[in-house]
Design an enzyme around this catalytic site. Sequence first.
Site, PDB file in Angstrom:
ATOM      1  CB  CYS A 193      40.997  39.497-104.835  1.00 53.41           C
ATOM      2  SG  CYS A 193      41.818  38.318-103.725  1.00 53.41           S
ATOM      3  CB  ALA A 194      45.425  39.635-107.232  1.00 48.69           C
TER       4      ALA A 194
END
Length: 377
Positions: free
Chosen positions: A73-74
Amino acid sequence: MTVSAMSAKELHDKMNSGKSVFILDVRNPDDYNDWKIEHRNLVDVNIPYFDFLDDNEDMYNPLPKDTEIVIVCAKGGSAKMVAEMVDKRGYTTSYLEEGMLEWSQFYHTVTVVDEPKMKIIQVNRLAKGCLSYMVMSNGKAMVVDPGRHYEEYLKLAKEERVQITHIMDTHLHADHISGAPELAKQTGASYHISRSEMQGSDIIPYHALEDKQTFQIGDVDVKVMAIPTPGHTPGSVSFLVQDRYLLSGDTIFVGGLGRPDLGGKAREWAQSLYDTVFTHIENMNDDTLVLPTHYTDLREVNEQGIVGAKLGEIREKNQVMRTKDRELFTEMVAGTSGATPPNYDEILKINRGDVQVPLDVATELEIGPNRCAIHHS
């Protein structure tokens, strides 16, 4: 079973081992399509994090049962949560501990040249497609186009037992923050860049690169010649090492040429690029190894993990470099553009010394892919 965290280096080592790696990217589709982890040994799928919250069994159909799933994810938090959900359903999972934020700051080194009197190491910041170089001879080293994380070059110099004496920027970078000024402070080395790139700024101490200037690295005869190669930017410079290795900055890539449109003068700079291609490098030997500062496509990385190609091969594959009609060349180059690098103006100001930002802001400014090339292969 507790899911395990994986560092960017561990993920890269896993991909480089030759085994196929499966990545589940749980960012939103726009972010995934704009910028993602890429590797020849990688299979990936994008299923947004919020889709897993619906507890829909269909979400799991694309996921393999017989291989480890690395979830990304980020910044790591969402990936960990999804990894735990997927793990409970019997899948083998791990997650990239700090997500794309960590991947964006990962550097990988590969040796390009290892001769008795000289060694060249390519430093690849994979997430950005940014390449820098350490040219070494007899205990001395020159660094070309260092990234913001200057510690990587201090560590490399220590490993190689060399002293950094010269630091070069081929041009004023617009898609990432240069580490050259800070590396110069840390090492006492001289920092060199074209005067026109700094536009009269005297905030950052530097030595102006001159036409056909020659540098000595080490006690042996390693000639580094500065060659003006304008086009991507007006003051772009390439470095010819030992008449065989061209550190070409953002002027010539394995698969294209540097964009001339970022300064708002596409046709004017395309004319300069024409002169560079058909005057400055026209007489260079086809066996000259071109080592650029960026790449945008995995096909530009060879089997040894090096981004580089013989000049003759690039000429043969790149239509625009064979287009000697000035007007047609200009149209082909000036008419090809894409999205401007994110935070373009801010990064230029930082690299010129006009603006200073804290570490967390610098990290955010650099997030995203490289957009400095045009392709005509």
